[in-house]
Motif scaffolding. Sequence first.
Motif, PDB file in Angstrom:
ATOM      1  N   ALA A 174      37.237  51.799  52.427  1.00  0.00           N
ATOM      2  CA  ALA A 174      36.709  50.480  52.058  1.00  0.00           C
ATOM      3  C   ALA A 174      35.507  50.111  52.925  1.00  0.00           C
ATOM      4  CB  ALA A 174      37.794  49.420  52.192  1.00  0.00           C
ATOM      5  N   VAL A 175      35.583  50.401  54.203  1.00  0.00           N
ATOM      6  CA  VAL A 175      34.468  50.106  55.106  1.00  0.00           C
ATOM      7  C   VAL A 175      33.276  50.993  54.765  1.00  0.00           C
ATOM      8  CG1 VAL A 175      33.726  50.172  57.523  1.00  0.00           C
ATOM      9  CG2 VAL A 175      35.984  49.302  56.937  1.00  0.00           C
ATOM     10  N   ASN A 176      33.541  52.254  54.468  1.00  0.00           N
ATOM     11  CA  ASN A 176      32.479  53.186  54.109  1.00  0.00           C
ATOM     12  C   ASN A 176      31.785  52.734  52.822  1.00  0.00           C
ATOM     13  OD1 ASN A 176      30.862  55.427  54.300  1.00  0.00           O
ATOM     14  ND2 ASN A 176      32.388  56.831  53.493  1.00  0.00           N
ATOM     15  N   ILE A 194      34.991  46.612  41.211  1.00  0.00           N
ATOM     16  CA  ILE A 194      35.916  47.271  42.141  1.00  0.00           C
ATOM     17  C   ILE A 194      36.442  46.261  43.157  1.00  0.00           C
ATOM     18  CG2 ILE A 194      36.058  48.994  43.985  1.00  0.00           C
ATOM     19  CD1 ILE A 194      34.042  50.669  42.373  1.00  0.00           C
ATOM     20  N   PHE A 195      35.574  45.407  43.689  1.00  0.00           N
ATOM     21  CA  PHE A 195      35.956  44.397  44.671  1.00  0.00           C
ATOM     22  C   PHE A 195      36.967  43.415  44.087  1.00  0.00           C
ATOM     23  CE2 PHE A 195      35.017  40.257  46.722  1.00  0.00           C
ATOM     24  CZ  PHE A 195      35.409  40.575  48.006  1.00  0.00           C
ATOM     25  N   VAL A 196      36.710  42.933  42.891  1.00  0.00           N
ATOM     26  CA  VAL A 196      37.634  41.988  42.256  1.00  0.00           C
ATOM     27  C   VAL A 196      38.965  42.661  41.949  1.00  0.00           C
ATOM     28  CG1 VAL A 196      38.010  40.619  40.157  1.00  0.00           C
ATOM     29  CG2 VAL A 196      35.832  40.501  41.344  1.00  0.00           C
ATOM     30  N   GLY A 197      38.931  43.907  41.492  1.00  0.00           N
ATOM     31  CA  GLY A 197      40.171  44.638  41.214  1.00  0.00           C
ATOM     32  C   GLY A 197      41.009  44.861  42.458  1.00  0.00           C
ATOM     33  N   VAL A 198      40.366  45.224  43.552  1.00  0.00           N
ATOM     34  CA  VAL A 198      41.095  45.430  44.808  1.00  0.00           C
ATOM     35  C   VAL A 198      41.657  44.110  45.313  1.00  0.00           C
ATOM     36  CG1 VAL A 198      40.801  46.061  47.238  1.00  0.00           C
ATOM     37  CG2 VAL A 198      39.888  47.532  45.459  1.00  0.00           C
ATOM     38  N   CYS A 199      40.884  43.034  45.223  1.00  0.00           N
ATOM     39  CA  CYS A 199      41.380  41.719  45.647  1.00  0.00           C
ATOM     40  C   CYS A 199      42.592  41.290  44.812  1.00  0.00           C
ATOM     41  CB  CYS A 199      40.281  40.673  45.543  1.00  0.00           C
ATOM     42  SG  CYS A 199      39.046  40.800  46.830  1.00  0.00           S
ATOM     43  N   LEU A 200      42.547  41.545  43.522  1.00  0.00           N
ATOM     44  CA  LEU A 200      43.669  41.200  42.654  1.00  0.00           C
ATOM     45  C   LEU A 200      44.902  42.025  42.995  1.00  0.00           C
ATOM     46  CD1 LEU A 200      44.586  39.529  40.209  1.00  0.00           C
ATOM     47  CD2 LEU A 200      43.880  41.423  38.770  1.00  0.00           C
ATOM     48  N   ALA A 201      44.724  43.324  43.236  1.00  0.00           N
ATOM     49  CA  ALA A 201      45.862  44.188  43.590  1.00  0.00           C
ATOM     50  C   ALA A 201      46.473  43.774  44.925  1.00  0.00           C
ATOM     51  CB  ALA A 201      45.406  45.643  43.639  1.00  0.00           C
TER      52      ALA A 201
END
Length: 82
Positions: A67-69, A25-32
Amino acid sequence: MGDVAAQGERLQALVSWRDPRASRIFVGVCLAVAVALYAMPPKMVAVASGFYYLRHPMFRDSMPPPAVNFFRRLPSLSDRLL
């Protein structure tokens, strides 16, 4: 200092693939985010972020951002030892 250390352990868990689901999820959000920032002019990003952060308190939500949660709910090293 313990809270700062726990946040650092959670960040390390994201980038070291200890939790594969969270890391994907982290890598996908960073890519987006990278694609979106590449496609938009920097001035538009600055104006949009300025409007977002300077919005009226009536339009703010009392709950933390998702995201913080999500990041706060990741297990720290002390939680994984138990």
